[in-house]
Scaffold this motif. Structure first.
Motif, mmCIF file in Angstrom:
data_model
loop_
_atom_site.group_PDB
_atom_site.id
_atom_site.type_symbol
_atom_site.label_atom_id
_atom_site.label_comp_id
_atom_site.label_asym_id
_atom_site.label_seq_id
_atom_site.Cartn_x
_atom_site.Cartn_y
_atom_site.Cartn_z
ATOM 1 N N PHE A 24 0.796 -1.186 -0.089
ATOM 2 C CA PHE A 24 -0.058 0.031 0.082
ATOM 3 C C PHE A 24 0.875 1.216 0.006
ATOM 4 O O PHE A 24 0.286 2.200 -0.633
ATOM 5 C CB PHE A 24 -0.732 0.077 1.356
ATOM 6 N N ILE A 25 1.853 1.193 0.777
ATOM 7 C CA ILE A 25 2.882 2.346 0.855
ATOM 8 C C ILE A 25 3.414 2.810 -0.632
ATOM 9 O O ILE A 25 3.359 3.958 -1.243
ATOM 10 C CB ILE A 25 4.076 2.100 1.539
ATOM 11 N N PHE A 26 3.420 1.643 -1.572
ATOM 12 C CA PHE A 26 3.732 1.954 -3.009
ATOM 13 C C PHE A 26 2.343 2.485 -3.983
ATOM 14 O O PHE A 26 2.212 3.473 -4.440
ATOM 15 C CB PHE A 26 4.518 0.965 -3.636
ATOM 16 N N SER A 67 -0.358 3.478 -3.155
ATOM 17 C CA SER A 67 -1.275 4.454 -2.942
ATOM 18 C C SER A 67 -0.669 5.973 -3.238
ATOM 19 O O SER A 67 -1.100 6.930 -3.111
ATOM 20 C CB SER A 67 -1.443 4.858 -1.339
ATOM 21 N N VAL A 68 0.722 5.827 -3.757
ATOM 22 C CA VAL A 68 1.323 7.039 -4.497
ATOM 23 C C VAL A 68 0.550 7.369 -5.621
ATOM 24 O O VAL A 68 0.996 7.047 -6.686
ATOM 25 C CB VAL A 68 2.646 6.982 -4.632
ATOM 26 N N LYS A 69 -0.474 8.286 -5.852
ATOM 27 C CA LYS A 69 -1.132 8.617 -7.117
ATOM 28 C C LYS A 69 -0.417 9.290 -8.244
ATOM 29 O O LYS A 69 -0.695 9.382 -9.198
ATOM 30 C CB LYS A 69 -2.565 9.332 -6.748
ATOM 31 N N ALA A 70 0.607 10.022 -7.651
ATOM 32 C CA ALA A 70 1.535 10.532 -8.622
ATOM 33 C C ALA A 70 2.485 9.564 -9.467
ATOM 34 O O ALA A 70 3.048 10.077 -10.546
ATOM 35 C CB ALA A 70 2.561 11.508 -7.741
ATOM 36 N N TRP A 73 3.591 2.593 -9.793
ATOM 37 C CA TRP A 73 3.130 2.157 -8.476
ATOM 38 C C TRP A 73 1.503 2.001 -8.313
ATOM 39 O O TRP A 73 1.073 1.179 -7.622
ATOM 40 C CB TRP A 73 3.732 2.884 -7.274
ATOM 41 N N GLN A 79 11.060 5.027 -10.401
ATOM 42 C CA GLN A 79 11.708 6.315 -10.419
ATOM 43 C C GLN A 79 12.712 6.593 -11.704
ATOM 44 O O GLN A 79 13.417 7.833 -11.497
ATOM 45 C CB GLN A 79 12.622 6.415 -9.010
ATOM 46 N N TYR A 96 9.414 10.299 1.334
ATOM 47 C CA TYR A 96 8.214 9.928 0.688
ATOM 48 C C TYR A 96 7.665 11.026 0.137
ATOM 49 O O TYR A 96 6.895 10.835 -1.136
ATOM 50 C CB TYR A 96 7.486 9.139 1.885
ATOM 51 N N PRO A 114 3.305 15.287 -7.507
ATOM 52 C CA PRO A 114 3.089 14.955 -8.941
ATOM 53 C C PRO A 114 4.048 15.861 -9.939
ATOM 54 O O PRO A 114 4.266 15.662 -10.896
ATOM 55 C CB PRO A 114 1.740 15.109 -9.380
ATOM 56 N N MET A 116 -4.923 15.384 -11.113
ATOM 57 C CA MET A 116 -4.600 14.966 -9.638
ATOM 58 C C MET A 116 -5.288 15.218 -8.687
ATOM 59 O O MET A 116 -4.951 14.713 -7.414
ATOM 60 C CB MET A 116 -2.922 15.334 -9.434
#
Lengths: 398, 242
Positions: free
Chosen positions: A179-181, A183-186, A190, A335, B152, B158, B226
């Protein structure tokens, strides 16, 4: 150090933020969760055939769990502040709960289950040894030296309940890492609701494979005979879990290809260039399809024991390498491309640096050193307890 | 007073705490500034930007930004007619030294970038200790004395606006020159922009010209899908801008 860039990256994106140490983090926690799930097969689901690996699986999970926070600590800009995550956790952060999930799993599940399972052996050792060894075992009894039948029966029942709690906890531990990965919507590489589920199944795959290999290697080293029925069953579970894991990853891939959203062209190019070796060759072909085919063959074709053992050893090793490659491709792959989808950067791994290759190798060897100590202290072999005490194994009632 | 062992044990932690406060320094006072009366953002007028790089240099000098990292930067877009989805973009040294003469024909323009000071910012959402936060007047800030350096937030942005400052090992980004705007000044980048392409905007101030501008122009924010509640508004932004 000049980092090669292709196309356009936002200027602050050129340098990768998460290094090989963050690759180790999901890899190690995956091994922990997977090893525990294998242990629970015997304890909760009563798959008796895997009993020879029960204690080894628990000790493996503990050895890796003790190392799991180290790559994170080494990675932090201010490791001395990491305790703030316990004191002032930011509730909206997917990362903030790591400390609590970790402690829960370590203290409430693994240590407790191992202690309850070994308590009888520990008490007997405390009584039969002398000197420093006796002091160590006496400390490990935590002052509880009652090994009456009634007391052991309570241990057994409590241990069963803890394993019951441990299964969702293992899912939580690794699903949470996913989830840590996820949930990164940017980051479109992921961001996926499937990520926690894929992480859980890949964790089971890597943990089962690792314990199977450790069992086979340790039995060989001890000059004992490998229980073929046991490894047959483990390999069977490995095969089924791997098929589910691969199917989930393929569903995710097909969805991405069919949807072909704004990020697709960029990600597709990355897979065909920068990730071709680590993803297509190592992860998918060598680390997934090959072991699945090999394990599948053992299910449908009659083979000699020796051939099966060889196949399990090769398939297990390829599986662990494949899952490591999967973690690499998730963390590093996520990345390498620009969030503008117009360019790519390069990961330059140092060698003898804080986050370099040497550190990663040491961190990967450390759990084995810890496991060696644990095995010396708490022998997990089915024949060990009878040797030590001259009586039947303690864990015989489930 | 005689320093006994017991007294020393009491005094040492107290001295450590006091030293920490001394090191942190005293924040500059802004007695007339009321947090609740402001909601900051910025207006970027793309057709006005000439890519001179003054804003990047001013930001760097004002905020002691390390070389190779950028709180703000400028991108030059070249959009061929046949491939509006694949623009050619460049930002040599973040545009700090300006841009080489443009050889390509077709649509060319500059896009200044900075933190969007999102109202629903993904970077503050993911910070495990709350070291980065949205201030009551709408500026996304980082407490460098509290940041773990887990990175993080850098992953979660974004727009690529964050970086890890190699001197402090903590996350860093545009503060909208918070130390200036709370004293009634504008940001360093807006101050030096020769064409007025950057304008600080106070969305809570009814007399701020931003309101009239927003009423009369079609403005956009970066990556609206976004849903971050970005507060840097772009006038005249081409659809190819990422």
């Amino acid at each position: 150090m000049q980092i090669p860039v292709e196309g356009f990256m936002y200027p602050n994106e050129v340098e990768l933020q998460w290094s090989v140490l963050i690759v180790l983090y999901p890899f190690i926690t995956g091994l922990v969760a997977g090893a525990f799930i294998l242990a629970s097969l015997e304890r909760v689901f009563r798959v008796r055939a895997v009993k020879p690996t029960y204690r080894l699986a628990l000790l493996t999970a503990l050895a890796f769990l003790l190392v799991a926070p180290l790559p994170l600590q080494l990675h932090l800009g201010h490791p001395e502040r990491s305790f703030e995550m316990y004191l002032t956790p930011h509730r909206s952060s997917a990362m903030a709960m790591f400390g609590f999930v970790y402690l829960w799993y370590l203290m409430a599940v693994l240590l407790l289950e191992i202690w309850l399972d070994y308590r009888r052996d520990i008490v007997l050792k405390a009584q039969s040894t002398s000197g420093l060894t006796r002091v160590v075992y006496r400390a490990l009894t935590l002052g509880s030296s009652n090994i009456s039948d009634r007391s052991l029966s309570i241990d057994d029942r409590v241990g069963y309940v803890i394993t019951l709690i441990g299964i969702p906890s293992a899912f939580l531990l690794h699903g949470y890492v996913g989830f840590i990965f996820g949930s990164v919507k940017a980051n479109p590489w992921w961001s996926s609701p499937l990520m926690p589920i894929v992480f859980i199944f890949s964790a089971m795959v890597s943990g089962i494979a690792a314990v199977m290999l450790l069992y086979m290697a340790s039995t060989k080293l001890r000059g004992k005979e490998i229980d073929i029925r046991c490894v047959d069953v483990i390999a069977q579970y490995l095969f089924y879990t791997f098929v589910i894991d691969f199917s989930l990853e393929m569903v995710d891939l097909l969805q991405r290809i069919y949807e072909a959203d704004e990020s697709f062209r960029s990600l597709d190019f990355m897979v065909h260039t920068r990730l071709w070796t680590s993803q297509v060759i190592i992860q998918i072909l060598l680390g997934t399809v090959t072991p699945i085919v090999m394990l599948g063959l053992t299910q449908v074709v009659k083979m000699s024991e020796a051939a099966r053992k060889r196949i399990y050893a090769i398939a297990g090793s390829l599986t662990v390498v494949g899952i490591f490659a999967m973690r690499w491709n998730v963390v590093i792959g996520g990345q390498l491309f620009s969030k503008s989808f117009l360019g790519y950067t390069t990961y330059k791994m140092g060698f003898a640096t804080r986050e370099g290759l040497l550190t990663a190798i040491v961190l990967m060897l450390l759990p084995f050193a810890i496991l060696w100590v644990l095995v010396k202290l708490l022998p997990p072999w089915p024949d060990a307890t009878s040797h030590a005490s001259g009586t039947a194994p303690a864990h015989g009632t489930t | 007073m005689e320093i006994t062992r017991r007294r020393l044990l009491v005094l040492l932690p107290a001295a450590a705490v006091a030293w920490k406060y001394i090191q942190a320094g005293t924040p500059e006072a802004s007695p007339n500034y009321k947090l609740s009366e402001h909601w900051w953002g910025m207006l970027i007028d793309i057709p006005k930007c000439i890519g001179c790089g003054s804003c990047v240099r001013a930001c760097s000098a004002e905020n002691d930004v390390p070389d190779g990292y950028f709180r703000t930067w400028i991108e030059r877009y070249h959009v061929p007619d046949w491939a509006i989805e694949c623009p050619e973009v460049e930002s040599p040294n973040g545009g700090k030294d300006g841009f080489p003469p443009n050889q390509s024909t077709g649509k060319n323009f500059f896009v200044p970038k900075l933190c969007n000071h999102c109202a629903d910012s993904p970077c503050t959402q993911v910070c495990p200790v709350g070291a980065t936060f949205v201030s009551p007047d709408g500026v996304v800030l980082v407490d460098k004395n509290y940041c773990l350096g887990c990175r993080y937030c850098v992953q979660a942005c974004p727009y690529g606006c964050r970086f890890i400052n190699p001197k402090t090992n903590t996350a860093e980004k545009c503060t909208l020159c918070y130390h200036r705007i709370t004293k009634g000044l504008t940001t360093a980048c807006a101050e030096v922009c020769p064409t007025g392409a950057r304008q600080l905007a106070d969305l809570k101030n009814p007399s701020d010209p931003i309101h009239e501008f927003l009423k009369t122009h079609s403005v956009q924010v970066l990556k609206p899908h976004m849903a971050t509640g970005a507060k840097v508004f772009y006038n005249g932004m081409d659809g190819s801008v990422r």
